[in-house]
Design a protein around this motif. Structure first.
Motif, PDB file in Angstrom:
ATOM      1  N   THR A   1      11.601   7.596   3.007  1.00 54.79           N
ATOM      2  CA  THR A   1      12.228   8.219   1.849  1.00 54.79           C
ATOM      3  C   THR A   1      13.582   8.815   2.251  1.00 54.79           C
TER       4      THR A   1
ATOM      5  N   SER B   1       8.506   4.891   0.998  1.00 52.96           N
ATOM      6  CA  SER B   1       8.850   4.270  -0.267  1.00 52.96           C
ATOM      7  C   SER B   1       8.891   2.764  -0.042  1.00 52.96           C
ATOM      8  N   LYS B   2       9.190   2.023  -1.087  1.00 56.17           N
ATOM      9  CA  LYS B   2       9.326   0.586  -0.989  1.00 56.17           C
ATOM     10  C   LYS B   2      10.752   0.218  -1.403  1.00 56.17           C
TER      11      LYS B   2
ATOM     12  N   ASP C   1       9.078   9.137  -2.294  1.00 56.46           N
ATOM     13  CA  ASP C   1       7.737   8.868  -1.787  1.00 56.46           C
ATOM     14  C   ASP C   1       6.896   8.114  -2.816  1.00 56.46           C
ATOM     15  N   ARG C   2       6.284   7.012  -2.367  1.00 55.32           N
ATOM     16  CA  ARG C   2       5.367   6.202  -3.167  1.00 55.32           C
ATOM     17  C   ARG C   2       6.023   5.592  -4.400  1.00 55.32           C
ATOM     18  N   GLU C   3       7.328   5.363  -4.347  1.00 55.03           N
ATOM     19  CA  GLU C   3       8.035   4.662  -5.415  1.00 55.03           C
ATOM     20  C   GLU C   3       8.760   3.460  -4.826  1.00 55.03           C
TER      21      GLU C   3
ATOM     22  N   THR D   1      -5.036  -1.871  -5.170  1.00 55.45           N
ATOM     23  CA  THR D   1      -5.597  -0.535  -5.196  1.00 55.45           C
ATOM     24  C   THR D   1      -7.108  -0.698  -5.305  1.00 55.45           C
TER      25      THR D   1
ATOM     26  N   ASP E   1       8.444  -1.584   3.416  1.00 56.14           N
ATOM     27  CA  ASP E   1       8.283  -0.138   3.497  1.00 56.14           C
ATOM     28  C   ASP E   1       9.543   0.465   4.121  1.00 56.14           C
TER      29      ASP E   1
ATOM     30  N   ASP F   1       0.824  -1.185   0.000  1.00 57.51           N
ATOM     31  CA  ASP F   1       0.000   0.000   0.000  1.00 57.51           C
ATOM     32  C   ASP F   1       0.866   1.245   0.000  1.00 57.51           C
ATOM     33  N   ASN F   2       0.298   2.362  -0.483  1.00 60.43           N
ATOM     34  CA  ASN F   2       1.033   3.609  -0.575  1.00 60.43           C
ATOM     35  C   ASN F   2       0.777   4.453   0.666  1.00 60.43           C
ATOM     36  N   GLU F   3       1.824   4.856   1.367  1.00 63.23           N
ATOM     37  CA  GLU F   3       1.695   5.672   2.553  1.00 63.23           C
ATOM     38  C   GLU F   3       2.535   6.925   2.374  1.00 63.23           C
ATOM     39  N   SER F   4       2.071   8.029   2.935  1.00 65.42           N
ATOM     40  CA  SER F   4       2.783   9.287   2.810  1.00 65.42           C
ATOM     41  C   SER F   4       4.178   9.177   3.399  1.00 65.42           C
TER      42      SER F   4
END
Length: 280
Positions: free
Chosen positions: A97, A31-32, A144-146, A221, A94, A25-28
């Motif tokens: 960043t 990153s992954k 972030d979110r990549e 998603t 997770d 999942d994407n979190e503020s």
């Protein structure tokens, strides 16, 4: 894509540490980070590495020396099983960043090879080299979110060295030394899948399963009110996309149904459009 090559120093022993895998999942401000291991072939039937722990070093000095322990289940990995494009997933987790400057693998004492003669030979580590297998990284930034992937390319032929004074009648445990040589391939993972569903009112959860690896990755998603969806930061590979409606069709209309699309190919830096999917 950036490549690095270095001669590394393995650890004799590290304490086990237990972790679980992380969802996609994407979190503020998250990153992954994905780390995989592959092999350049060598003249052995098996090369088993006793990997105990993974760590990365960041520019954040708030932790001890900037080192962070990653999610990883200690395991024995036969690296010769991961050639010709195959790779072992060590961790996908997770991570905050920012910049990472180094990665370290801690190895236990139970690494070994199976030679062409079918015999097992323990892999000995040169004395005094207990700080871990260290890999220097340049210009590695987690955004972030990549998703960022580090592929560790283990060179068997250069990493396993036969002792010069070894003779067939000697103790088999003393035949080989382990002096890891690993090439690191680092890349941002920017593949994506997009499409639409109908009816949009079904508001389905959308799950993409990377089926082209031994332990499948799962990404998820949800479609928006217009029926559109997009899954981003996907590693390259072949996917199966599954759709699960979260609402019930109004009375008098056809019921919403689950749906599946298979053999979806994802390529880094490209978006794969799978078109419209009917949920009736």
């Amino acid at each position: 894509m950036t490549q690095f090559r270095t001669l590394l120093y393995p650890a004799l022993l590290a304490a086990p540490l237990f972790f679980g895998s992380c969802s996609k999942d994407n979190e503020s401000n998250n990153s992954k980070l994905e780390i995989r291991l592959t092999d350049a072939p060598g003249d052995f039937r098996a090369v088993v590495l006793d990997v105990r722990q993974l760590e990365v070093h960041t520019a954040d000095v708030s932790s001890a020396d900037g080192w962070y322990t990653l999610a990883f289940q200690p395991q024995a990995i036969n690296v010769v099983e991961y050639v010709n494009g195959k790779s072992a997933l060590l961790t996908s987790t997770d991570f905050a960043t920012g910049n990472i400057t180094e990665i370290r693998l801690l190895l236990g004492p139970d690494s070994y090879v199976i030679g062409r003669d079918g015999q097992r030979y323990d892999l000995k580590t040169p004395s005094g080299q207990t700080s871990g297998v260290k890999l220097k990284l340049d210009n590695v930034t987690l955004r972030d979110r990549e998703t960022f992937q580090l592929l560790l390319d283990f060179d068997v032929a250069k990493s396993i060295v036969e002792r010069g004074n070894w003779k067939p009648n000697n103790d088999k445990k003393e035949r080989y030394l382990l002096k890891p040589v690993i090439r690191v391939v680092a890349q941002d993972i920017k593949g994506s899948i997009r499409g639409t569903v109908s009816p949009a009112a079904a508001l389905p959860q959308v799950i993409a399963i990377r089926s082209s690896i031994t332990v499948a990755d799962t990404f998820s998603t949800a479609a928006d009110a217009s029926g559109a969806y997009q899954l981003s930061a996907l590693p390259s590979g072949t996917y199966r996309v599954e759709f699960y409606p979260t609402t019930t069709a109004p009375s008098g209309q056809a019921a919403y149904k689950n749906a599946v699309k298979t053999n979806i190919t994802v390529v880094n830096n490209q978006t794969t459009d799978v078109g419209s999917t009917s949920l009736n």
